[in-house]
Every structure is written in C-alpha cells, then in structure tokens.
Write a protein that holds these residues in place. Structure first.
Motif, PDB file in Angstrom:
ATOM      1  N   GLU A 145      -8.819  13.046  -0.361  1.00 21.11           N
ATOM      2  CA  GLU A 145      -9.353  12.059   0.576  1.00 21.11           C
ATOM      3  C   GLU A 145     -10.350  12.707   1.526  1.00 21.11           C
ATOM      4  OE1 GLU A 145      -8.733   9.040   0.057  1.00 21.11           O
ATOM      5  OE2 GLU A 145      -6.953   9.155  -1.224  1.00 21.11           O
ATOM      6  N   ARG A 146     -10.970  11.869   2.350  1.00 20.83           N
ATOM      7  CA  ARG A 146     -11.910  12.407   3.343  1.00 20.83           C
ATOM      8  C   ARG A 146     -11.141  13.245   4.365  1.00 20.83           C
ATOM      9  NH1 ARG A 146     -11.815   6.617   4.633  1.00 20.83           N
ATOM     10  NH2 ARG A 146     -10.827   6.296   6.653  1.00 20.83           N
ATOM     11  N   THR A 147     -11.853  14.156   5.030  1.00 20.47           N
ATOM     12  CA  THR A 147     -11.218  15.065   5.989  1.00 20.47           C
ATOM     13  C   THR A 147     -10.398  14.288   7.016  1.00 20.47           C
ATOM     14  OG1 THR A 147     -13.027  16.639   5.761  1.00 20.47           O
ATOM     15  CG2 THR A 147     -11.647  16.861   7.715  1.00 20.47           C
ATOM     16  N   GLY A 148      -9.175  14.743   7.233  1.00 20.15           N
ATOM     17  CA  GLY A 148      -8.301  14.082   8.190  1.00 20.15           C
ATOM     18  C   GLY A 148      -7.436  13.007   7.567  1.00 20.15           C
ATOM     19  N   GLY A 149      -7.761  12.608   6.335  1.00 23.10           N
ATOM     20  CA  GLY A 149      -6.942  11.623   5.640  1.00 23.10           C
ATOM     21  C   GLY A 149      -7.452  10.208   5.810  1.00 23.10           C
ATOM     22  N   ALA A 150      -6.980   9.339   4.920  1.00 22.05           N
ATOM     23  CA  ALA A 150      -7.381   7.933   4.928  1.00 22.05           C
ATOM     24  C   ALA A 150      -6.136   7.066   5.142  1.00 22.05           C
ATOM     25  CB  ALA A 150      -8.043   7.587   3.600  1.00 22.05           C
ATOM     26  N   PRO A 151      -6.304   5.829   5.696  1.00 23.45           N
ATOM     27  CA  PRO A 151      -5.138   4.953   5.894  1.00 23.45           C
ATOM     28  C   PRO A 151      -4.563   4.447   4.568  1.00 23.45           C
ATOM     29  CG  PRO A 151      -7.184   3.866   6.563  1.00 23.45           C
ATOM     30  CD  PRO A 151      -7.530   5.280   6.268  1.00 23.45           C
ATOM     31  N   ALA A 152      -5.398   4.367   3.552  1.00 17.28           N
ATOM     32  CA  ALA A 152      -4.939   3.980   2.207  1.00 17.28           C
ATOM     33  C   ALA A 152      -5.688   4.845   1.200  1.00 17.28           C
ATOM     34  CB  ALA A 152      -5.248   2.501   1.959  1.00 17.28           C
ATOM     35  N   PRO A 153      -5.093   5.098   0.027  1.00 14.56           N
ATOM     36  CA  PRO A 153      -5.759   5.984  -0.934  1.00 14.56           C
ATOM     37  C   PRO A 153      -7.118   5.455  -1.360  1.00 14.56           C
ATOM     38  CG  PRO A 153      -3.519   5.427  -1.645  1.00 14.56           C
ATOM     39  CD  PRO A 153      -3.814   4.589  -0.465  1.00 14.56           C
ATOM     40  N   GLU A 154      -8.100   6.340  -1.310  1.00 13.70           N
ATOM     41  CA  GLU A 154      -9.458   5.971  -1.735  1.00 13.70           C
ATOM     42  C   GLU A 154      -9.936   6.905  -2.844  1.00 13.70           C
ATOM     43  OE1 GLU A 154     -11.508   6.487   1.940  1.00 13.70           O
ATOM     44  OE2 GLU A 154     -10.711   4.662   2.853  1.00 13.70           O
ATOM     45  N   GLY A 155      -9.466   8.151  -2.799  1.00 12.67           N
ATOM     46  CA  GLY A 155      -9.948   9.160  -3.736  1.00 12.67           C
ATOM     47  C   GLY A 155      -9.044   9.292  -4.956  1.00 12.67           C
ATOM     48  N   PRO A 156      -9.385  10.219  -5.834  1.00 16.96           N
ATOM     49  CA  PRO A 156      -8.610  10.394  -7.068  1.00 16.96           C
ATOM     50  C   PRO A 156      -7.217  10.983  -6.814  1.00 16.96           C
ATOM     51  CG  PRO A 156     -10.275  12.098  -6.846  1.00 16.96           C
ATOM     52  CD  PRO A 156     -10.523  11.137  -5.740  1.00 16.96           C
ATOM     53  N   GLN A 178       0.847  -1.202   0.000  1.00 13.50           N
ATOM     54  CA  GLN A 178       0.000   0.000   0.000  1.00 13.50           C
ATOM     55  C   GLN A 178       0.884   1.254   0.000  1.00 13.50           C
ATOM     56  OE1 GLN A 178      -3.214   0.400  -0.003  1.00 13.50           O
ATOM     57  NE2 GLN A 178      -4.239  -1.355   0.917  1.00 13.50           N
ATOM     58  N   PRO A 179       0.450   2.318  -0.648  1.00 20.38           N
ATOM     59  CA  PRO A 179       1.167   3.596  -0.490  1.00 20.38           C
ATOM     60  C   PRO A 179       1.199   4.003   0.990  1.00 20.38           C
ATOM     61  CG  PRO A 179      -0.408   3.724  -2.283  1.00 20.38           C
ATOM     62  CD  PRO A 179      -0.673   2.434  -1.579  1.00 20.38           C
ATOM     63  N   ILE A 180       2.264   4.697   1.360  1.00 21.53           N
ATOM     64  CA  ILE A 180       2.433   5.104   2.764  1.00 21.53           C
ATOM     65  C   ILE A 180       1.968   6.550   2.913  1.00 21.53           C
ATOM     66  CG2 ILE A 180       4.151   5.508   4.578  1.00 21.53           C
ATOM     67  CD1 ILE A 180       5.820   3.360   2.871  1.00 21.53           C
ATOM     68  N   SER A 181       1.114   6.786   3.862  1.00 17.48           N
ATOM     69  CA  SER A 181       0.622   8.152   4.051  1.00 17.48           C
ATOM     70  C   SER A 181       1.725   9.051   4.628  1.00 17.48           C
ATOM     71  CB  SER A 181      -0.572   8.161   5.008  1.00 17.48           C
ATOM     72  OG  SER A 181      -0.926   9.503   5.293  1.00 17.48           O
ATOM     73  N   ALA A 182       1.881  10.231   4.010  1.00 15.10           N
ATOM     74  CA  ALA A 182       2.802  11.238   4.545  1.00 15.10           C
ATOM     75  C   ALA A 182       2.014  12.405   5.137  1.00 15.10           C
ATOM     76  CB  ALA A 182       3.742  11.731   3.444  1.00 15.10           C
ATOM     77  N   GLY A 183       0.717  12.198   5.299  1.00 15.27           N
ATOM     78  CA  GLY A 183      -0.078  13.202   6.003  1.00 15.27           C
ATOM     79  C   GLY A 183      -0.931  14.064   5.101  1.00 15.27           C
ATOM     80  N   VAL A 184      -1.764  14.834   5.764  1.00 18.43           N
ATOM     81  CA  VAL A 184      -2.710  15.724   5.086  1.00 18.43           C
ATOM     82  C   VAL A 184      -2.066  17.085   4.874  1.00 18.43           C
ATOM     83  CG1 VAL A 184      -4.831  17.028   5.546  1.00 18.43           C
ATOM     84  CG2 VAL A 184      -4.798  14.556   5.860  1.00 18.43           C
ATOM     85  N   ILE A 185      -2.357  17.702   3.749  1.00 18.96           N
ATOM     86  CA  ILE A 185      -1.819  19.038   3.450  1.00 18.96           C
ATOM     87  C   ILE A 185      -2.953  20.033   3.593  1.00 18.96           C
ATOM     88  CG2 ILE A 185      -0.585  20.426   1.746  1.00 18.96           C
ATOM     89  CD1 ILE A 185      -0.141  17.556   0.328  1.00 18.96           C
ATOM     90  N   GLN A 186      -2.798  20.966   4.479  1.00 23.13           N
ATOM     91  CA  GLN A 186      -3.849  21.970   4.698  1.00 23.13           C
ATOM     92  C   GLN A 186      -3.792  23.012   3.587  1.00 23.13           C
ATOM     93  OE1 GLN A 186      -6.117  21.681   6.981  1.00 23.13           O
ATOM     94  NE2 GLN A 186      -5.185  19.967   8.085  1.00 23.13           N
TER      95      GLN A 186
END
Lengths: 151, 235
Positions: free
Chosen positions: B218-229, B182-190
């Motif tokens: 992604e949904r607010t706050g981020g997702a554990p794995a990519p779900e959105g475009p 799975q891609p690794i999350s590097a966090g949400v960008i405000q």
C-alpha cells in the motif's frame, strides 16, 4: 543436525528439548536485525548438542565417525519430492553450495560445525598446521556465503 | 577496516572454536566494535547453512508436547524485555517455535499442525498460528507468519526474506472477517531492507473465528482499505 553431532536419538531429543526451553527463556533477547530465526535456532541447538558431546569426552571417536561419514554425507539422499517445501529447497541450495567448496575447506567446516573439536584438535585430526586450518575455515565461510548469496 | 587476522578470529568465534581465553578477549572487542559484531553475525548466518548437510531426521513422536510440558512443569519464565513488549512475549515465542520447527524439521505441514495443536492445549491458550501463502514470484523465499489471539484481539506478524517495499510504499497487514464488508487494517509492517520484520497489532472491533490474514503493498503509512496487490494470504 543435532543427531549428526550426537549420533544418538535419545540424547539428540534431550538436547533439542534443552534448546527449545532455552529459546523460550531467551526469546526476548532474539534480535531479528542480527539474525534470522533459523540461524538463531540452529546456533542454540548446535550449542546444546556440542556441550553434550564435549561433556561425553568422546571427541576422538565422534570425530572419527564424522570423518568416516563425511563422504557419505555429501552423497546423502536429498529430501524426496513431496518434502520439497521452502526449507527443502533451502536445504538443497545449501548442500549444492557446500559441494562447490574446495574439499579441504569443506572438510574443515564439517569438523568445525559438527565435531565439537577445537581448532587445534581439528588441525590434529586433519594433520595440517593450525594456521592452515584457521585459514581454511575463514576462507570456507567466505566462499560459502558468496555461493549462498548467488541467485 | 577489519584485518585478515581479525576476520579469522570472527570466523572461529562464530563457530565456537576459540579457546576460553581467546573467546573472552574477542568478546571484549565485540562490545566496542559494531562492525566486528556484524561480521560475526554474518559468519554465523552462513555457518547455520552447514546444518543442512546433515540428513533430514524427524524427532520422535511427542517431542513437541514434551517441550511444552517441560516449560509448564518448571514454570520457566521468559526473560522480560525492558519495555512494553512484555505482553507480546508469548506471541513472539510461539512464532519463534513455529519458525524454528519449520527450519529444523523437514515436514513443515505436520509440525506446524502439531505445534498449533500443542500450543492451543497449553498456556498459550487460544493463540492461533497462521503461515500465510506467498503470492510473490519475485521473492520465492519470502514467508509470513501471523500469531493471533482471537479473544484478546491482538497478535504479531513476522515477515522473512521480503525485500524492502519500493519508495512511497509500505506493507500492510489485513484481517479478513466475513462479518465485515471491508478487510480490517492491522497496521503497517516496517520492512526496511533487513531480512526480517516483525510488528505487533491490536484490533478494537470484534473479530470472528473464521478470519483470514493478508499482507498487501500500500501507499506509505497504509490505506483505510486495500488498494494494492495482495502478496500474502492465509488459506
């Protein structure tokens, strides 16, 4: 831009070097909320170039050259197709917007940006009252902003 | 409400045209009037576009290397920020240099390559700079740059000209490492509607050198794995 202000390759590179060193030193003061990086970098580089131009004490000559080349600059070649990157498109858009400005505003803005002259000196250069020049600069910037914001 | 005379002063100040006494008086007002500061910032942003009127001209060969050499020779230290972001300064500077080069020079690819090489040979050591390709047709001017230190596993991302995400959505940065399923999350960008957004990130697990970066919605706050475009991805 730096070359347009200084008209000398070596001096332009020295000014650009000073600008980048300043960007390095002042990087922590850059505020992305206040401006984008392009504006920040352009303003620092322009400031360095104008400082050099003013210290040269060649204002009259430089402004004459710019005024003479002003018409040519308007018709200068656009970047070639292979160079049309995102910034190339930005350049074309900016030039198109500048061309749409009334000539008196465009001339005032060009001198204001590239010549290193004060507003009083620009008025003298364009043989117009100081108040008129100030108004042209203000109105020119407002009109340019509106043109640049159009999709 | 800013009157016409003040607006005129703001325009002249933005172009550095005021006489010293006028400038000092105006700067005193700027300290106290945020609305006026915003007006000056807007005028400067507009004025910067005039730089495009100058015909494109490439600097001489080696200028980038000379700049980095000058910084190293003089042991020039960047001004620290009064917070914990200090450790990120080299990344921020690298991103600024990369983006400034993109803006100031016309040959984006060449300069970016040269800069990355020059940087990699100097004090920024192992830092990599990745310009991510946009997949957005609705925001053609949008851009994303990631500056990444694969050894220390930390970096920064900067997004420009990207509209704020829709309500209930966030932009999220991913590291795509072939060693992980799975891609690794590097966090949400405000990105709250300003023209630029910047975020710093650090990753706990080992990351391979062959990693890529991507930004998705992604949904607010981020997702554990990519779900959105995916809207940006490195090549």
């Amino acid at each position: 831009m730096v070359y347009e202000i200084l008209g000398d390759q070596r001096e332009s590179e020295d000014a650009l070097q000073e600008a980048f060193v300043q960007m390095w030193k002042r990087a922590s003061t850059y505020d992305p909320v206040r401006s984008n990086v392009f504006t920040w970098a352009v303003m620092i580089s322009r400031h360095k170039a104008i400082d050099r131009l003013r210290s040269r004490q060649r204002r009259s000559h430089a402004s004459t050259v710019i005024a003479d080349e002003f018409g040519a600059a308007d018709q200068a070649d656009f970047v070639s197709g292979r160079e049309v990157t995102a910034q190339g498109e930005e350049r074309i858009r900016a030039r198109a917007a500048l061309e749409k400005l009334p000539e008196d505003q465009r001339a005032a803005l060009h001198l204001a940006f590239f010549s290193g002259l004060t507003h009083a000196e620009i008025a003298e250069q364009l043989t117009a009252p100081l108040g008129t020049i100030k108004a042209r600069i203000r109105r020119g910037l407002l009109a340019l902003r509106e043109l640049l914001e159009k999709p | 409400m800013i009157d016409e005379r003040t607006e005129e002063l703001a325009a002249l100040y933005g172009l550095d045209l005021l006489e010293p006494a006028e400038r000092r008086a105006f700067e005193a007002r700027l300290e106290a009037e945020p609305e006026l500061r915003k007006m000056v910032d807007d005028f400067q942003e507009t004025a910067a576009a005039i730089a495009h009127a100058a015909p494109p001209r490439l600097p001489g060969v080696g200028l980038e290397a000379r700049i980095l050499e000058k910084i190293r020779e003089d042991k020039i230290v960047a001004l620290p920020k009064p917070n914990s972001a200090n450790v990120w300064l080299p990344w921020a500077i690298a991103a600024c240099l990369a983006l400034a080069c993109i803006g100031l020079y016309s040959n984006y690819t060449r300069v970016r390559t040269e800069l990355a090489q020059a940087v990699s040979q100097n004090e920024l050591g192992q830092v990599r700079i990745a310009a991510l390709g946009s997949k957005l047709t609705t925001a053609p001017e949008a851009s994303a740059v990631v500056v990444w230190d694969p050894v220390k596993r930390r970096g920064m991302v900067r997004l420009d000209h990207l509209p704020a995400p829709e309500p209930g959505r966030d932009y999220q940065l991913w590291i795509i490492d072939p060693n992980y399923k799975q891609p690794i999350s590097a966090g949400v960008i405000q990105a709250e509607g300003s023209s630029a957004a910047m975020a710093f990130f650090a990753i706990d697990q080992p990351i391979s050198e062959a990693s890529k970066f991507a930004v998705s919605v992604e949904r607010t706050g981020g997702a554990p794995a990519p779900e959105g475009p995916i809207i940006f991805i490195s090549k």
